[in-house]
Motif scaffolding. Structure first.
Motif, mmCIF file in Angstrom:
data_model
loop_
_atom_site.group_PDB
_atom_site.id
_atom_site.type_symbol
_atom_site.label_atom_id
_atom_site.label_comp_id
_atom_site.label_asym_id
_atom_site.label_seq_id
_atom_site.Cartn_x
_atom_site.Cartn_y
_atom_site.Cartn_z
ATOM 1 N N LEU A 241 61.456 -2.063 -58.548
ATOM 2 C CA LEU A 241 62.550 -1.101 -58.415
ATOM 3 C C LEU A 241 62.983 -0.941 -56.959
ATOM 4 C CD1 LEU A 241 61.260 1.559 -60.961
ATOM 5 C CD2 LEU A 241 63.245 0.055 -61.239
ATOM 6 N N TYR A 242 62.020 -0.933 -56.050
ATOM 7 C CA TYR A 242 62.341 -0.790 -54.626
ATOM 8 C C TYR A 242 63.181 -1.971 -54.154
ATOM 9 C CZ TYR A 242 61.549 -0.208 -49.587
ATOM 10 O OH TYR A 242 61.706 -0.064 -48.229
ATOM 11 N N ALA A 243 62.815 -3.184 -54.565
ATOM 12 C CA ALA A 243 63.592 -4.362 -54.179
ATOM 13 C C ALA A 243 65.001 -4.300 -54.755
ATOM 14 C CB ALA A 243 62.883 -5.631 -54.644
ATOM 15 N N GLN A 244 65.146 -3.691 -55.924
ATOM 16 C CA GLN A 244 66.472 -3.561 -56.522
ATOM 17 C C GLN A 244 67.400 -2.673 -55.701
ATOM 18 O OE1 GLN A 244 66.371 -2.407 -60.647
ATOM 19 N NE2 GLN A 244 65.121 -4.167 -61.261
ATOM 20 N N THR A 245 66.859 -1.792 -54.895
ATOM 21 C CA THR A 245 67.705 -0.953 -54.040
ATOM 22 C C THR A 245 68.266 -1.736 -52.857
ATOM 23 O OG1 THR A 245 65.946 -0.179 -52.541
ATOM 24 C CG2 THR A 245 66.263 1.047 -54.608
ATOM 25 N N GLY A 246 67.718 -2.915 -52.601
ATOM 26 C CA GLY A 246 68.136 -3.706 -51.454
ATOM 27 C C GLY A 246 67.363 -3.411 -50.194
ATOM 28 N N ALA A 247 66.443 -2.466 -50.244
ATOM 29 C CA ALA A 247 65.646 -2.116 -49.070
ATOM 30 C C ALA A 247 64.517 -3.129 -48.887
ATOM 31 C CB ALA A 247 65.064 -0.707 -49.228
ATOM 32 N N SER A 248 64.074 -3.284 -47.653
ATOM 33 C CA SER A 248 62.977 -4.212 -47.355
ATOM 34 C C SER A 248 61.681 -3.439 -47.140
ATOM 35 C CB SER A 248 63.296 -5.049 -46.115
ATOM 36 O OG SER A 248 63.480 -4.223 -44.985
ATOM 37 N N PHE A 249 60.575 -4.068 -47.511
ATOM 38 C CA PHE A 249 59.242 -3.494 -47.339
ATOM 39 C C PHE A 249 58.497 -4.453 -46.413
ATOM 40 C CE2 PHE A 249 55.072 -1.947 -48.251
ATOM 41 C CZ PHE A 249 55.208 -0.696 -48.846
ATOM 42 N N THR A 250 58.636 -4.223 -45.114
ATOM 43 C CA THR A 250 58.134 -5.154 -44.114
ATOM 44 C C THR A 250 56.936 -4.548 -43.391
ATOM 45 O OG1 THR A 250 60.390 -5.953 -43.802
ATOM 46 C CG2 THR A 250 58.765 -6.578 -42.141
ATOM 47 N N PRO A 252 54.922 -5.520 -40.271
ATOM 48 C CA PRO A 252 54.671 -6.354 -39.095
ATOM 49 C C PRO A 252 53.263 -6.151 -38.556
ATOM 50 C CG PRO A 252 56.034 -4.477 -38.506
ATOM 51 C CD PRO A 252 55.887 -4.446 -39.998
ATOM 52 N N ASP A 253 52.654 -7.226 -38.078
ATOM 53 C CA ASP A 253 51.297 -7.148 -37.545
ATOM 54 C C ASP A 253 51.197 -6.062 -36.479
ATOM 55 O OD1 ASP A 253 50.487 -9.197 -39.167
ATOM 56 O OD2 ASP A 253 50.813 -10.759 -37.665
ATOM 57 N N GLY A 254 50.165 -5.223 -36.615
ATOM 58 C CA GLY A 254 49.956 -4.147 -35.665
ATOM 59 C C GLY A 254 50.689 -2.868 -35.993
ATOM 60 N N GLY A 255 51.670 -2.956 -36.912
ATOM 61 C CA GLY A 255 52.424 -1.779 -37.328
ATOM 62 C C GLY A 255 53.478 -1.378 -36.305
ATOM 63 N N PRO A 256 54.193 -0.312 -36.585
ATOM 64 C CA PRO A 256 54.150 0.470 -37.819
ATOM 65 C C PRO A 256 54.894 -0.227 -38.955
ATOM 66 C CG PRO A 256 55.856 1.352 -36.400
ATOM 67 C CD PRO A 256 55.184 0.249 -35.623
ATOM 68 N N PRO A 257 54.641 0.197 -40.195
ATOM 69 C CA PRO A 257 55.354 -0.406 -41.322
ATOM 70 C C PRO A 257 56.839 -0.071 -41.278
ATOM 71 C CG PRO A 257 54.047 1.478 -42.043
ATOM 72 C CD PRO A 257 53.670 1.218 -40.623
ATOM 73 N N LYS A 258 57.648 -1.026 -41.695
ATOM 74 C CA LYS A 258 59.092 -0.817 -41.758
ATOM 75 C C LYS A 258 59.482 -0.639 -43.222
ATOM 76 C CE LYS A 258 60.052 -3.389 -37.518
ATOM 77 N NZ LYS A 258 60.780 -4.540 -36.902
ATOM 78 N N ILE A 259 59.507 0.612 -43.639
ATOM 79 C CA ILE A 259 59.766 0.965 -45.030
ATOM 80 C C ILE A 259 60.905 1.969 -45.073
ATOM 81 C CG2 ILE A 259 58.768 1.997 -47.118
ATOM 82 C CD1 ILE A 259 55.994 1.171 -46.011
ATOM 83 N N ASP A 260 61.852 1.751 -45.957
ATOM 84 C CA ASP A 260 62.961 2.684 -46.144
ATOM 85 C C ASP A 260 62.444 3.856 -46.978
ATOM 86 O OD1 ASP A 260 65.257 4.063 -47.017
ATOM 87 O OD2 ASP A 260 66.478 2.243 -46.896
ATOM 88 N N VAL A 261 62.088 4.920 -46.290
ATOM 89 C CA VAL A 261 61.475 6.065 -46.973
ATOM 90 C C VAL A 261 62.425 6.678 -47.996
ATOM 91 C CG1 VAL A 261 60.559 8.399 -46.640
ATOM 92 C CG2 VAL A 261 59.906 6.560 -45.070
ATOM 93 N N GLU A 262 63.691 6.766 -47.649
ATOM 94 C CA GLU A 262 64.656 7.359 -48.577
ATOM 95 C C GLU A 262 64.738 6.543 -49.869
ATOM 96 O OE1 GLU A 262 69.443 8.497 -48.792
ATOM 97 O OE2 GLU A 262 68.513 7.926 -46.882
ATOM 98 N N ALA A 263 64.781 5.214 -49.740
ATOM 99 C CA ALA A 263 64.827 4.362 -50.929
ATOM 100 C C ALA A 263 63.530 4.468 -51.723
ATOM 101 C CB ALA A 263 65.081 2.913 -50.520
ATOM 102 N N ALA A 264 62.394 4.535 -51.029
ATOM 103 C CA ALA A 264 61.105 4.639 -51.711
ATOM 104 C C ALA A 264 60.997 5.943 -52.490
ATOM 105 C CB ALA A 264 59.969 4.525 -50.699
ATOM 106 N N VAL A 265 61.444 7.042 -51.891
ATOM 107 C CA VAL A 265 61.415 8.335 -52.580
ATOM 108 C C VAL A 265 62.325 8.298 -53.807
ATOM 109 C CG1 VAL A 265 62.029 10.778 -52.395
ATOM 110 C CG2 VAL A 265 60.774 9.668 -50.541
#
Length: 459
Positions: A241-250, A252-265
């Motif tokens: 479902l998250y991928a269907q929003t077009g947002a990326s769940f990236t 990167p080594d060492g962080g921080p995570p690149k997550i679209d919080v609004e899309a995830a919520v």
């Protein structure tokens, strides 16, 4: 009900560091530490099994895989098919138990100079092995000589078979998270198109309405989903479902995570709405959901395509299946892939390495047999065969391979890994009504950040 720790599968799997040097010596074994040694010992002895047409010996091609039960018998059949005739293979097949122990053994065999010629790996685990030199790349010219090229695979899958532009895996299948449904129930609920297949949903509201209509027909529940104490199910649904929003769940080594919080919520909020505990139950474990669907107490179930043999054996008379419904902006399904890899060898024999390439090419050409268990053949020429088009319901969800989304390419992610487990815990809590969507997503971000900041245990 409080959120329980997830324990339906082993966790704690690991892989090599992305910045490990390609050279591997026996000294590397000691760097795996007590955890790796314990996992190796706890897994017990290897379960050796030669193929029906194969013979063990120095000239035999050594192959490792994790296929048991029905899948194991299908692989036996495929190996037998490529072992016939004057140019047939002599295969020494070793079957190991699925789980973190399999990947521990695979890593240690490559590090210790005891690697097989060919092995099976979930494509989602590639990022934990290729960067550290535990796998050798495929020779694409050699594969092309045996009739296998990049154009024979869906781009979404072929891309994940690479690390830093080099191909380290050849996919055998794509096994997506899909929906199964009772065609009779779905028809009465008005959810089928003129061809008798599940009609597109197109919106969150449409899927919610579908659940309500299915529940009216069954007199029990609409859509079933088993997630309680499971270490992967909630993550599979979320990532689709998250991928269907077009947002990326990236990550990167060492962080921080690149997550679209609004899309995830947005996604977790919808998951809570869909599994409201009334129309669609929110408190089923995996087996409970399976049993309810097979007993007719739900019109649809969200599950992996690998459950097709189980549903067939249950006696469901008119079973249908479809890719995971698209309800947001872009089509996407969660999936993984059983793929063939070449475990690292310090000084591989050119003739054996050539045979390994030929073996992989010939086995994937046998994947119509593999498709009988529900798996989508990754080799597109097999998908194009009339015999595959006649497979029902397999051919009805074949398009899922074109929109497959796998775990983030990190050393700690992938099938059987602890990452999925740690993502599932807050999602389970949200679905059970113990926490809000916002709090669940914040915990997911924290868990991802924690993993990103941990040193690779074998670096």
């Amino acid at each position: 009900m409080s959120s329980a720790p997830l324990a339906s599968r082993p966790d704690g799997a690991w892989g090599p560091s992305p910045d490990e040097s390609p050279g591997i010596g026996r000294r590397r074994l000691f760097r795996y530490g007590a955890a790796g040694a314990t996992a190796l010992l706890a897994a017990g002895p290897l379960a050796g099994c030669a193929s029906p047409a194969g013979s063990q010996g120095p000239s035999s091609l050594k192959v490792w895989d994790l296929f048991q039960g029905g899948d194991g018998m299908l692989m036996d059949e495929m190996i037998a098919a490529v072992s016939q005739g004057a140019d047939g293979f002599h295969v020494d097949r070793t079957i190991l138990d699925w789980g973190p122990s399999y990947y521990t053994k695979l890593a240690m065999s490559a590090a210790g100079g005891r690697a097989s010629d060919v092995a099976v790996m979930h494509l989602s685990r590639l990022a934990g092995y290729a960067p550290g030199g535990l796998l050798d790349p495929f020779d694409l010219d050699l594969l092309a000589e045996f009739g296998v090229t990049e154009k024979d695979f869906a781009p979404a899958v072929w891309k994940r078979a690479q690390h830093a532009g080099t191909v380290y895996a050849i996919p055998l299948d794509v096994h997506p998270f899909i929906v199964f449904y009772d065609k009779d129930v779905a028809g009465k609920a008005g959810l089928l198109d003129p061809s008798g297949r599940l009609a597109p949903m197109g919106s969150p509201e449409a899927l919610l309405e579908a659940g309500q209509q299915l529940a009216k027909v069954t007199g029990h529940s609409g859509i079933l989903f088993g997630h309680v104490t499971d270490t992967a199910q909630s993550w599979r649904q979320f990532l689709a479902l998250y991928a269907q929003t077009g947002a990326s769940f990236t990550l990167p080594d060492g962080g921080p995570p690149k997550i679209d919080v609004e899309a995830a919520v947005k996604v977790v909020t919808f998951m809570k709405q869909l599994f409201d505990g009334r129309t669609n139950p929110n408190n089923l474990d995996y087996n409970g959901a399976m049993a309810a669907f097979m007993d007719g107490r739900g019109g649809m179930i969200m599950a992996g395509e690998w459950e097709l043999p189980t549903f067939r054996k249950s006696g469901i008379k008119n079973l249908g299946a479809a890719p995971f419904p698209q309800i947001f902006d872009r089509p996407a399904v969660y999936a993984d892939s059983h793929s063939f890899v070449l475990p690292h060898q310090d000084d591989p024999d050119p003739a054996r390495r050539r045979e390994a390439h030929r073996y992989v090419a010939e086995i994937i050409k046998q994947s119509l047999t593999w498709a009988s268990a529900g798996h989508i053949p990754a080799y597109l020429p097999v998908q194009a065969r009339p015999e595959y088009a006649k497979l029902d319901p397999q051919s009805s969800y074949a398009a899922a391979a074109e929109i497959a989304v796998l775990d983030p390419p990190n050393w700690f992610a992938g099938a059987g890994g602890n990452f999925q487990n740690r993502m599932c815990q807050p999602l389970q809590s949200a679905l059970l009504g113990n926490t809000s969507a916002e709090k669940a997503v914040r915990q997911m971000v924290r868990e991802a950040d924690t993993l990103l900041r941990q040193p690779n245990p074998v670096a």
